[in-house]
Design a protein around this motif. Structure first.
Motif, mmCIF file in Angstrom:
data_model
loop_
_atom_site.group_PDB
_atom_site.id
_atom_site.type_symbol
_atom_site.label_atom_id
_atom_site.label_comp_id
_atom_site.label_asym_id
_atom_site.label_seq_id
_atom_site.Cartn_x
_atom_site.Cartn_y
_atom_site.Cartn_z
ATOM 1 N N LYS A 81 0.806 -1.226 0.000
ATOM 2 C CA LYS A 81 0.000 0.000 0.000
ATOM 3 C C LYS A 81 0.836 1.271 0.000
ATOM 4 O O LYS A 81 0.322 2.355 -0.266
ATOM 5 C CB LYS A 81 -0.885 0.043 1.264
ATOM 6 N N ARG A 122 2.046 2.313 2.839
ATOM 7 C CA ARG A 122 1.395 2.887 4.018
ATOM 8 C C ARG A 122 2.411 3.136 5.125
ATOM 9 O O ARG A 122 3.254 2.291 5.384
ATOM 10 C CB ARG A 122 0.341 1.905 4.510
ATOM 11 N N SER A 134 -8.115 -0.983 3.817
ATOM 12 C CA SER A 134 -8.711 -0.840 2.499
ATOM 13 C C SER A 134 -7.638 -1.132 1.441
ATOM 14 O O SER A 134 -6.468 -0.803 1.637
ATOM 15 C CB SER A 134 -9.264 0.573 2.334
ATOM 16 N N ASN A 136 -6.486 -0.012 -1.280
ATOM 17 C CA ASN A 136 -6.011 1.048 -2.176
ATOM 18 C C ASN A 136 -4.558 1.382 -1.875
ATOM 19 O O ASN A 136 -4.068 1.096 -0.782
ATOM 20 C CB ASN A 136 -6.861 2.307 -1.963
ATOM 21 N N SER A 165 -10.631 4.795 -1.386
ATOM 22 C CA SER A 165 -10.802 3.371 -1.095
ATOM 23 C C SER A 165 -11.520 2.681 -2.252
ATOM 24 O O SER A 165 -12.355 3.280 -2.912
ATOM 25 C CB SER A 165 -11.602 3.190 0.188
ATOM 26 N N GLU A 202 -15.841 3.158 4.441
ATOM 27 C CA GLU A 202 -15.278 2.255 5.431
ATOM 28 C C GLU A 202 -16.112 2.225 6.712
ATOM 29 O O GLU A 202 -16.874 3.151 6.985
ATOM 30 C CB GLU A 202 -13.840 2.649 5.780
#
Ligand code: TXA
Ligand code: MG
Length: 350
Positions: free
Chosen positions: A57, A59, A144, A146, A152, A181
């Motif tokens: 991700k 992230r 999620s 994405n 998302s 979400e």
């Protein structure tokens, strides 16, 4: 290579699902549909597996993951201390679009919780998600599906856009129903605190527990000094389309007029303009790429259309996007929370 498989929600093909189950058991990554948005799943108690999620991700590693479960017994395993408030809400809303924050047990690795001593837990109701978790026998960490910062995903196509080549498998189970979400509720204190608004509203929660409140940071701009939301994910720029999104607030007639004026101006300067309209106002706009998000007669259509529309405007390469606002309905908090973030809190009050 990413394997893409289609599974029918109403008749789950267990041979196909078995492949996904095996990937999860072996520490791999599988994207799957839930009733809210698509999730990117891995074994949540396996540190290496959860680390792969952050990598796929892009992230930040201080942003914790939600553990997805298929049985209430999991709470004995994952939580510690008094969990009675959370269990009461779980009884009322699970399986469903509600995530609960508990004090975590020793079993839950800090890599999964981003270093926090609390853990987020949700039991999804989507038949594919539920069966995948049940049959794999693991607690499925799933953000999620994405790329970090993008809207998302509400369809398998959206997941393919972001994750193709980066994960082991994508299960296509059609459109995610709700499209926003889950509601996140902190149940570690005396009364439930909503950290992220969603389909299950403050009023729904109050009906079960008598009292509930929104976390104060929900109404602060992230640019504010000392902004420290309890859900770490809420501090990052989210859902951002590539173009500059502006939200117009005011009486409908005036909003339409103001958007038309600004859209005409930007178009004459050579920019590509997008407009987020509703079924009711679609024919009142004059310039640019005009798309309807849904109908004001059913706020669920607006909730489920939002992320799809933001992605469509990326595909169209819109430079400026103008949107109406959607406060006046039961899902208003959830919808406007996402829309404001997507706009970087860029609002025109008319
Ligand atoms: O509907 C959903 O919740 C979807 C589907 C896939 O289940 N998942 C999802 O996960 O939205 P994600 O990772 O995109 O968002 C999780 C949010 C983040 O904002 C994160 O900071 C917050 O939950 N969170 C996770 N653990 C937390 C904790 N222990 N305390 C506070 N917030 C937490
Ligand atoms: Mg997310």
């Amino acid at each position: 290579d990413t394997k893409i498989i289609k599974i029918d929600n109403d008749h789950i093909d267990s041979t196909k699902l078995k492949e996904a189950v095996d990937i999860l058991k072996n520490g791999g990554l599988v994207a799957f549909p839930t009733e809210t948005v698509y999730g990117l799943g891995a074994d949540g108690l396996n540190k290496d597996a959860s680390m792969k999620i952050y990598a796929a991700k892009g992230r930040p590693s201080d942003n914790p993951l939600i553990l997805h479960i298929s049985s209430m017994k999991a709470l004995d395993d994952l939580t510690k201390g008094d969990s009675s408030l959370g269990r009461k809400l779980a009884q009322a809303f699970w399986p469903g679009p509600l995530t609960l924050i508990f004090n975590k047990s020793e079993k839950v690795p800090l890599t999964t919780t981003g270093g926090l001593d609390t853990v987020a837990v949700r039991m999804p109701s989507h038949p594919i998600a539920y069966e995948l978790i049940r049959q794999s026998g693991v607690y499925v960490a799933a953000p999620s599906a994405n790329t970090s910062g993008r809207p998302s995903p509400t369809t398998a196509g959206h997941v393919i856009e972001d994750m193709d080549g980066r994960i082991d498998m994508i299960i296509d189970g059609g459109k995610a129903d709700i499209g926003l979400e889950s509601t996140i509720v902190d149940v570690t204190g005396e009364i439930p605190v909503i950290l992220r608004p969603g389909f299950i509203t403050l009023e729904d929660i109050e009906r079960v527990t008598g009292e509930a409140e929104y976390d104060r940071s929900l109404f602060q701009k992230p640019s504010t000094e000392n902004f420290k939301p309890k859900a770490p994910g809420m501090k990052y720029r989210h859902y951002a389309p590539k173009g500059q999104l502006t939200i117009y607030e005011g009486e409908s007639r005036n909003v339409i007029q103001a958007i038309n004026k600004e859209a005409a101006k930007k178009q004459s300067e050579g920019f590509k303009v997008g407009i987020i309209a509703t079924d009711e106002t679609l024919s009142s706009y004059e310039n640019g790429i005009i798309k309807t998000i849904g109908t004001r007669k059913d706020e669920k259509t607006i909730a489920s259309g939002l992320f799809r529309l933001l992605r469509e405007f990326d595909t169209e390469q819109a430079d400026y996007i103008y949107s109406e606002s959607f406060y006046d309905n039961p899902l208003g908090q959830a919808i406007m929370n996402r829309l404001l973030k997507a706009a970087g809190y860029h609002i025109e009050k008319i």
